[in-house]
Design a protein around this motif. Structure first.
Motif, PDB file in Angstrom:
ATOM      1  N   PRO A  15       0.804  -1.234   0.000  1.00 10.87           N
ATOM      2  CA  PRO A  15       0.000   0.000   0.000  1.00 10.87           C
ATOM      3  C   PRO A  15       0.832   1.276   0.000  1.00 10.87           C
ATOM      4  O   PRO A  15       0.283   2.348  -0.271  1.00 10.87           O
ATOM      5  CB  PRO A  15      -0.821  -0.122   1.293  1.00 10.87           C
ATOM      6  CG  PRO A  15      -0.075  -1.085   2.143  1.00 10.87           C
ATOM      7  CD  PRO A  15       0.597  -2.039   1.206  1.00 10.87           C
ATOM      8  N   TYR A  16       2.117   1.166   0.276  1.00 11.05           N
ATOM      9  CA  TYR A  16       2.953   2.370   0.300  1.00 11.05           C
ATOM     10  C   TYR A  16       3.716   2.572  -1.011  1.00 11.05           C
ATOM     11  O   TYR A  16       4.470   3.527  -1.150  1.00 11.05           O
ATOM     12  CB  TYR A  16       3.889   2.336   1.508  1.00 11.05           C
ATOM     13  CG  TYR A  16       3.076   2.220   2.785  1.00 11.05           C
ATOM     14  CD1 TYR A  16       2.447   3.338   3.322  1.00 11.05           C
ATOM     15  CD2 TYR A  16       2.854   0.981   3.379  1.00 11.05           C
ATOM     16  CE1 TYR A  16       1.648   3.238   4.437  1.00 11.05           C
ATOM     17  CE2 TYR A  16       2.051   0.868   4.502  1.00 11.05           C
ATOM     18  CZ  TYR A  16       1.449   2.005   5.028  1.00 11.05           C
ATOM     19  OH  TYR A  16       0.633   1.901   6.127  1.00 11.05           O
ATOM     20  N   GLU A  17       3.540   1.643  -1.961  1.00  9.51           N
ATOM     21  CA  GLU A  17       4.164   1.825  -3.282  1.00  9.51           C
ATOM     22  C   GLU A  17       3.133   1.844  -4.410  1.00  9.51           C
ATOM     23  O   GLU A  17       3.193   2.689  -5.297  1.00  9.51           O
ATOM     24  CB  GLU A  17       5.225   0.739  -3.534  1.00  9.51           C
ATOM     25  CG  GLU A  17       6.431   0.875  -2.597  1.00  9.51           C
ATOM     26  CD  GLU A  17       7.656   0.131  -3.068  1.00  9.51           C
ATOM     27  OE1 GLU A  17       7.535  -0.712  -3.973  1.00  9.51           O
ATOM     28  OE2 GLU A  17       8.743   0.400  -2.515  1.00  9.51           O
ATOM     29  N   PRO A  76       0.142   2.948  -4.884  1.00  9.44           N
ATOM     30  CA  PRO A  76      -0.596   4.166  -5.278  1.00  9.44           C
ATOM     31  C   PRO A  76       0.201   5.077  -6.204  1.00  9.44           C
ATOM     32  O   PRO A  76      -0.393   5.921  -6.893  1.00  9.44           O
ATOM     33  CB  PRO A  76      -0.864   4.857  -3.933  1.00  9.44           C
ATOM     34  CG  PRO A  76      -0.828   3.763  -2.924  1.00  9.44           C
ATOM     35  CD  PRO A  76       0.218   2.800  -3.429  1.00  9.44           C
ATOM     36  N   TYR A  77       1.516   4.918  -6.253  1.00  8.96           N
ATOM     37  CA  TYR A  77       2.344   5.781  -7.116  1.00  8.96           C
ATOM     38  C   TYR A  77       2.529   5.196  -8.511  1.00  8.96           C
ATOM     39  O   TYR A  77       3.213   5.778  -9.337  1.00  8.96           O
ATOM     40  CB  TYR A  77       3.683   6.062  -6.425  1.00  8.96           C
ATOM     41  CG  TYR A  77       3.442   6.749  -5.092  1.00  8.96           C
ATOM     42  CD1 TYR A  77       3.054   8.073  -5.038  1.00  8.96           C
ATOM     43  CD2 TYR A  77       3.523   6.032  -3.897  1.00  8.96           C
ATOM     44  CE1 TYR A  77       2.775   8.696  -3.832  1.00  8.96           C
ATOM     45  CE2 TYR A  77       3.241   6.638  -2.678  1.00  8.96           C
ATOM     46  CZ  TYR A  77       2.869   7.969  -2.655  1.00  8.96           C
ATOM     47  OH  TYR A  77       2.574   8.576  -1.460  1.00  8.96           O
ATOM     48  N   GLU A  78       1.933   4.035  -8.730  1.00 10.59           N
ATOM     49  CA  GLU A  78       1.903   3.397 -10.045  1.00 10.59           C
ATOM     50  C   GLU A  78       3.278   3.125 -10.644  1.00 10.59           C
ATOM     51  O   GLU A  78       3.506   3.377 -11.835  1.00 10.59           O
ATOM     52  CB  GLU A  78       1.052   4.210 -11.019  1.00 10.59           C
ATOM     53  CG  GLU A  78      -0.381   4.381 -10.549  1.00 10.59           C
ATOM     54  CD  GLU A  78      -1.200   5.199 -11.517  1.00 10.59           C
ATOM     55  OE1 GLU A  78      -1.442   4.708 -12.629  1.00 10.59           O
ATOM     56  OE2 GLU A  78      -1.580   6.338 -11.167  1.00 10.59           O
ATOM     57  N   PRO A  79       4.240   2.645  -9.856  1.00 10.92           N
ATOM     58  CA  PRO A  79       5.489   2.187 -10.466  1.00 10.92           C
ATOM     59  C   PRO A  79       5.168   0.982 -11.351  1.00 10.92           C
ATOM     60  O   PRO A  79       4.227   0.239 -11.062  1.00 10.92           O
ATOM     61  CB  PRO A  79       6.324   1.751  -9.257  1.00 10.92           C
ATOM     62  CG  PRO A  79       5.314   1.347  -8.219  1.00 10.92           C
ATOM     63  CD  PRO A  79       4.154   2.301  -8.413  1.00 10.92           C
ATOM     64  N   MET A  80       5.905   0.809 -12.434  1.00 15.14           N
ATOM     65  CA  MET A  80       5.728  -0.373 -13.278  1.00 15.14           C
ATOM     66  C   MET A  80       6.628  -1.460 -12.704  1.00 15.14           C
ATOM     67  O   MET A  80       7.814  -1.538 -13.037  1.00 15.14           O
ATOM     68  CB  MET A  80       6.109  -0.032 -14.723  1.00 15.14           C
ATOM     69  CG  MET A  80       5.667  -1.064 -15.745  1.00 15.14           C
ATOM     70  SD  MET A  80       6.293  -0.637 -17.385  1.00 15.14           S
ATOM     71  CE  MET A  80       5.392   0.873 -17.731  1.00 15.14           C
ATOM     72  N   VAL A 131      11.354   2.061 -21.044  1.00 15.07           N
ATOM     73  CA  VAL A 131      10.254   1.482 -20.257  1.00 15.07           C
ATOM     74  C   VAL A 131      10.103   2.244 -18.949  1.00 15.07           C
ATOM     75  O   VAL A 131       9.035   2.737 -18.603  1.00 15.07           O
ATOM     76  CB  VAL A 131      10.491  -0.010 -19.986  1.00 15.07           C
ATOM     77  CG1 VAL A 131       9.352  -0.590 -19.155  1.00 15.07           C
ATOM     78  CG2 VAL A 131      10.637  -0.774 -21.298  1.00 15.07           C
ATOM     79  N   SER A 132      11.210   2.321 -18.218  1.00 15.92           N
ATOM     80  CA  SER A 132      11.237   3.090 -16.973  1.00 15.92           C
ATOM     81  C   SER A 132      12.677   3.585 -16.876  1.00 15.92           C
ATOM     82  O   SER A 132      13.581   2.811 -16.580  1.00 15.92           O
ATOM     83  CB  SER A 132      10.838   2.189 -15.789  1.00 15.92           C
ATOM     84  OG  SER A 132      10.569   2.927 -14.621  1.00 15.92           O
ATOM     85  N   LEU A 138      15.029   2.513 -10.389  1.00 14.84           N
ATOM     86  CA  LEU A 138      15.399   3.402  -9.278  1.00 14.84           C
ATOM     87  C   LEU A 138      16.796   3.055  -8.778  1.00 14.84           C
ATOM     88  O   LEU A 138      17.630   3.945  -8.530  1.00 14.84           O
ATOM     89  CB  LEU A 138      14.368   3.292  -8.152  1.00 14.84           C
ATOM     90  CG  LEU A 138      13.005   3.950  -8.444  1.00 14.84           C
ATOM     91  CD1 LEU A 138      11.935   3.433  -7.486  1.00 14.84           C
ATOM     92  CD2 LEU A 138      13.103   5.471  -8.363  1.00 14.84           C
ATOM     93  N   SER A 145      10.405  -0.694 -12.600  1.00 12.64           N
ATOM     94  CA  SER A 145      10.681   0.623 -12.015  1.00 12.64           C
ATOM     95  C   SER A 145      11.546   0.524 -10.761  1.00 12.64           C
ATOM     96  O   SER A 145      12.341   1.430 -10.471  1.00 12.64           O
ATOM     97  CB  SER A 145       9.370   1.345 -11.688  1.00 12.64           C
ATOM     98  OG  SER A 145       8.684   1.687 -12.876  1.00 12.64           O
ATOM     99  N   GLN A 193      10.130  -4.286  -0.388  1.00 16.37           N
ATOM    100  CA  GLN A 193       9.894  -3.165  -1.299  1.00 16.37           C
ATOM    101  C   GLN A 193      11.211  -2.453  -1.604  1.00 16.37           C
ATOM    102  O   GLN A 193      12.088  -2.375  -0.755  1.00 16.37           O
ATOM    103  CB  GLN A 193       8.944  -2.159  -0.651  1.00 16.37           C
ATOM    104  CG  GLN A 193       7.661  -2.770  -0.150  1.00 16.37           C
ATOM    105  CD  GLN A 193       6.824  -1.756   0.591  1.00 16.37           C
ATOM    106  OE1 GLN A 193       5.778  -1.373   0.144  1.00 16.37           O
ATOM    107  NE2 GLN A 193       7.311  -1.302   1.730  1.00 16.37           N
ATOM    108  N   ILE A 194      11.281  -1.875  -2.768  1.00 13.45           N
ATOM    109  CA  ILE A 194      12.489  -1.133  -3.137  1.00 13.45           C
ATOM    110  C   ILE A 194      12.664   0.076  -2.217  1.00 13.45           C
ATOM    111  O   ILE A 194      13.788   0.467  -1.890  1.00 13.45           O
ATOM    112  CB  ILE A 194      12.465  -0.729  -4.626  1.00 13.45           C
ATOM    113  CG1 ILE A 194      13.861  -0.316  -5.094  1.00 13.45           C
ATOM    114  CG2 ILE A 194      11.447   0.357  -4.917  1.00 13.45           C
ATOM    115  CD1 ILE A 194      14.866  -1.442  -5.217  1.00 13.45           C
ATOM    116  N   SER A 195      11.546   0.659  -1.755  1.00 14.49           N
ATOM    117  CA  SER A 195      11.641   1.830  -0.886  1.00 14.49           C
ATOM    118  C   SER A 195      12.182   1.462   0.498  1.00 14.49           C
ATOM    119  O   SER A 195      12.579   2.346   1.257  1.00 14.49           O
ATOM    120  CB  SER A 195      10.278   2.513  -0.744  1.00 14.49           C
ATOM    121  OG  SER A 195       9.297   1.589  -0.341  1.00 14.49           O
TER     122      SER A 195
END
Lengths: 132, 392
Positions: free
Chosen positions: B138-140, B142-146, B204-205, B154, B150, B252-254
């Motif tokens: 839910p913390y990634e 919503p920002y629509e990373p592919m 692509v990204s 990053l 993506s 997650q990547i974040s």
């Protein structure tokens, strides 16, 4: 500002409820003093449950950046950034007031909560004149 | 690493390997592809399915995947590992299986995977949509990373920022993989690829173009692991597991503490320690190249070059055929095969190189190989050091 959730819901629902009301809160551990984001029930650094809610300054820097290439029909090109808040936590978000390809690592940004259809989302705006 | 793990060094060997349906194989289900490769790997080991009493398998879509595999193949395993760490899973399955063999819990472990990702009607778009409910971030989201591309983009952006890594250097990874693929009849994309073609391909990204991204193919792969003693009585040249370790640092990547340092630095260090070997001892390198940045990160984290130097390390064909370090000799996930999860194919290629079965792409005097798996968004890492009898 410092606040605590009442424990009636899990931290995710509490955090989202605050966002829906336009407020960004992050957690800070009462044991090890480190900030925590995304919200959790226990501190990932020290395991403590003594997490308190606090309002961050909202200031931060772009740590990593990508432009998601999409067809115009799918909404067009989109910035996705990882942002380091000055409090020491990182989150995925979007820098909203620049063209996607203009977002640079090191760009200073400030958080803003966008509430759309009652749902809050953390976005960032580039701070003028403070590009890396 | 506990010193006890060193006692497992070389205690088990891969006695059979097989692939099936690599590339495009319409008309097959995941299970049918898996079964064909499993049958062929068991036959390659000189065994029958009735000899298999251990099973390691994972699927990106079915949470209880080991159950239908047991049923479909008619197995009655005393040892089952369905641990799902993404694409690294099958390399991560080795060490627990070695414990199981050593203890006598089981004697022949089948490690297997199959995916009809390219041909299946239920495609990637539907799977991505379903995962948003089944495995929410839910913390990634919503920002629509592919995702996953993506996330890797990053990491690439950060590597370029910190170390001056260039898109040209990323492209050199794809060019080298394609050159190896040109020597592999099983590879899906074999025509020559130039740096300019990678750089000019559809983005692509950013900074990753479609040629910086792995293939989407069908394919299945399987291995059979037995004790070292038993392997010596089986028909194929045994390939011993000298070291194996797995590390997970994030999902997650974040949540990744340093986008330029992966958990491969831990899994690699521990696998080398178990093997009593160092990167300089490795003859052949198989890395999980889902994206070009992966190869750079893993060359650094596994110790083949200092942190930040991999871009310069891969320039001028250094990891291509004829270069100083043979990397991804089958063509990798970039040019050979990538049916959702690639790890087992890195393992199989390492075994084939150590057996000397690789034809035109064979690396001369290959005795020690590393097969490295990655899963999630640079999330899980598993390293396996493999060797021939001479290395025991």
């Amino acid at each position: 500002m410092q606040t605590t959730s009442d424990g009636v819901t899990g931290v995710q629902a509490f955090h989202q409820g605050e966002l829906d009301a336009g407020r960004l809160l992050v957690q800070r551990c009462g044991e090890c003093s480190r900030h925590v984001y995304y919200p959790r029930e226990t501190c990932p650094h020290c395991g403590s449950t003594a997490l308190e809610w606090t309002a961050p300054s909202g200031l931060g820097s772009v740590h990593a950046v990508t432009t998601v290439r999409r067809k115009p029909a799918d909404g067009g090109d989109l910035n996705v950034s990882l942002v380091d808040l000055d409090e020491g936590v990182r989150l995925m978000s979007r820098v909203d007031n620049l063209a996607p390809e203009a977002v640079r690592i090191g760009q200073r940004v400030k958080a803003r909560v966008q509430v759309k259809d009652g749902r809050g989302l953390v976005l960032f705006d580039a701070i003028d004149g403070a590009a890396a | 690493m506990s010193t006890g793990l060193k006692a497992l060094r070389g205690s088990a060997a891969i006695a059979g390997v097989a692939t099936f349906g690599c590339g495009e194989k319409p008309g097959f289900t995941d299970m049918e592809l898996l079964a064909r490769s499993a049958h062929a790997a068991v036959a390659d080991a000189g065994l029958t399915m009735r000899d298999i009493d251990g099973l390691c398998t994972a699927s990106a879509s079915a949470a209880m995947w080991a159950l239908p595999v047991v049923e479909y193949l008619g197995l009655n395993p005393r040892y089952i590992d369905g641990t799902m760490l993404g694409g690294s899973s099958f390399i991560a399955h080795l060490l627990p299986a070695m414990h199981a063999i050593r203890s006598g819990q089981c004697s022949a472990v089948l490690i297997c995977y199959g995916s009809a990702q390219r041909s299946a009607a239920f495609g990637r778009r539907e799977i991505v949509a379903a995962r948003r409910f089944l495995d929410p971030q839910p913390y990634e989201h919503p920002y629509e990373p592919m995702l996953p591309v993506s996330a890797y983009a990053l990491a690439a952006s950060r590597h370029m920022h910190e170390f001056g890594t260039t898109r040209e250097q990323l492209a050199d990874v794809a060019v080298a993989a394609r050159a190896w693929a040109g020597l592999n009849p099983e590879a899906f994309m074999r025509e020559p690829l130039t740096r300019e073609e990678v750089l000019g391909a559809r983005m692509v990204s950013d900074p990753l173009s479609v040629r910086d991204c792995c293939l989407v193919t069908d394919g299945a792969g399987a291995c059979v692991l037995v004790s070292a003693e038993r392997a010596r009585d089986l028909p194929k040249k045994p390939v011993y597991v000298l070291g194996n370790a797995t590390a997970v640092w994030n999902r997650q990547i974040s949540s990744m503490a340093d986008l330029t340092v992966t958990a491969a630095s831990q899994s690699g260090r521990e696998a080398f320690a178990m093997a009593g070997l160092a990167p300089k001892d490795i003859d052949v390198v198989q890395l999980y190249d889902a994206f070009t940045i992966n190869t750079l990160l893993f060359l650094e984290d596994l110790g083949f070059c200092p942190k930040g130097e991999a871009g310069r390390f891969v320039a001028d064909g250094a990891i291509a055929p004829g270069g100083k370090l043979p990397v991804n000799t089958n063509g990798g996930g970039l040019s050979c095969v990538h049916p959702g999860m690639y790890g087992i194919f890195a393992l199989i290629e390492a075994v084939r190189q150590l057996r000397g079965e690789c034809g035109e792409r064979q690396v001369k005097n290959a005795h020690i190989a590393i097969a490295h798996g990655n899963g999630g968004m640079l999330s899980s890492q598993a390293s396996a050091i493999l060797g021939t009898a001479e290395t025991l």
